[in-house]
Design a protein around this motif. Structure first.
Motif, short mmCIF file in Angstrom:
data_model
loop_
_atom_site.label_atom_id
_atom_site.label_comp_id
_atom_site.label_asym_id
_atom_site.label_seq_id
_atom_site.Cartn_x
_atom_site.Cartn_y
_atom_site.Cartn_z
N SER A 1 5.19 2.11 4.61
CA SER A 1 3.98 1.77 5.35
C SER A 1 4.17 2.02 6.84
CB SER A 1 3.61 0.29 5.12
OG SER A 1 3.24 0.05 3.79
N MET B 1 -5.36 5.51 0.38
CA MET B 1 -4.08 6.01 0.88
C MET B 1 -3.98 7.53 0.80
SD MET B 1 -2.20 3.66 2.19
CE MET B 1 -3.73 3.00 2.87
N ASP C 1 -7.21 1.43 -3.54
CA ASP C 1 -6.28 1.71 -2.45
C ASP C 1 -5.59 3.05 -2.65
OD1 ASP C 1 -5.16 0.47 0.02
OD2 ASP C 1 -3.27 0.78 -1.02
N SER D 1 -2.33 -3.49 5.09
CA SER D 1 -1.68 -3.31 3.80
C SER D 1 -1.81 -4.56 2.94
CB SER D 1 -0.19 -3.00 4.00
OG SER D 1 0.49 -2.91 2.75
N SER E 1 0.81 -1.22 0.00
CA SER E 1 0.00 0.00 0.00
C SER E 1 0.84 1.27 0.00
CB SER E 1 -0.94 0.00 1.21
OG SER E 1 -1.90 -1.03 1.10
#
Length: 320
Positions: free
Chosen positions: A160, A308, A304, A247, A92
């Motif tokens: 992350s 994010m 995503d 993630s 991610s």
């Protein structure tokens, strides 16, 4: 002569009719990990790369290219030939690194094509034994009382581990100084040594820290408790009900990679993930396998990006 020509044409036709795996089999392919060897992403890649190579009829190697929060290795893949020989072990944070760079060296969407999802992983929040807190609520209170006096480590700007902790602090209303390192392992070691006070690390490799008296695991970041650490409450249970961070992990290829090759690698990955041995390896690292088609992974990938972007905004992170 006619017989020779006929033979050549017959051989050519046979080669053209061969499946893609036969045409590119025997070649060396690489999975680029944009973080240091020994880190969570590299350990995950090692859990299945040999079997993936066998499924594809190739020799598969892992190449760690750490630095710049993953940007160096990611850029390397973005500029590679779109022939299926170079894959990126992504997560991610793929969208975050580029968004936090003043001059990004790659476009996280346009320069890549999603190939295969591997699975989902959650993270844990660890603090040093010297921090006077035994749980999430006490740690939040301590951080709030000492704004700017505490440090937290990460695997690099935009990783992350950076995003998860920055998001945590934003939700908690606390302020700590970010100290980026080259790997998650290095960041965790600094907390153990007492030079930084906290770090959020992936479940992968967490076993090395569970018995370390210098560290204290006080929460998991997922919506549900981790099967690896069933006695550790979630951050939400600890007093921050709106917080959750997980993630995906997956393989990306350079933009322009032919769909036939993408589908071939996707099918091989699904076959590998169906193995009980591989499932066990991933589970030991806190990863839940989740094979899906390349099209389904692309939808997850794009969704995503939106998620994010929201997390980055809520975390208050800006380009550096």
């Amino acid at each position: 002569m006619k017989r020779f020509i006929s033979t050549v044409l017959a051989l050519a036709a046979t080669f053209i009719a061969l499946p893609a795996s036969a045409q590119i089999g025997g070649q060396v392919s690489r999975i680029v990990v944009p973080f240091a060897a020994g880190g969570a992403r590299e350990l995950l890649a090692r859990s299945f790369y040999t079997e993936l190579g066998e499924a594809l009829g190739r020799t598969m190697i892992i190449e760690s290219r750490p630095g710049a929060g993953g940007a160096i290795g990611t850029t390397n893949v973005a500029r590679a030939e779109p022939d299926g020989k170079t894959l990126l072990m992504a997560a991610s944070s793929h969208f975050v690194t580029a968004s936090l760079a003043a001059k990004p060296s790659y476009d996280p969407v346009k320069d890549f094509v999603p190939v295969a999802n591997i699975g989902t992983q959650n993270y844990v929040l660890m603090i040093g034994a010297g921090v006077p807190a035994k749980n999430i609520a006490e740690f939040v209170a301590y951080a709030q009382k000492n704004p700017g006096k505490l440090n937290y480590g990460s695997a690099g700007i935009g990783s992350s581990t950076h995003l998860a902790m920055a998001y945590f602090l934003n939700v908690a209303g606390a302020d700590m100084l970010h100290v980026p390192y080259k790997s998650t392992q290095e960041a965790a070691n600094e907390v153990a040594a007492g030079r930084t006070q906290a770090v959020i690390v992936p479940n992968a490799g967490i076993g090395a820290y569970v018995q370390d008296a210098r560290l204290r695991i006080i929460g998991v970041t997922s919506k549900k408790r981790s099967a690896l650490l069933p006695d550790v409450p979630t951050v939400a249970e600890g007093g921050l009900p709106s917080y959750a961070f997980e993630s995906w992990f997956g393989l990306l290829a350079p933009a322009g990679t032919p769909k036939a090759i993408v589908d071939q690698i996707n099918a091989a990955t699904a076959k590998v993930l169906a193995s009980d041995v591989i499932k066990q390896r991933l589970a030991s690292q806190g990863v839940t396998p989740d094979a899906m088609s390349a099209d389904a992974f692309n939808k997850l990938f794009l969704a995503d990006r939106t998620l994010m972007a929201k997390v980055v905004k809520d975390s208050g992170l800006t380009p550096e």
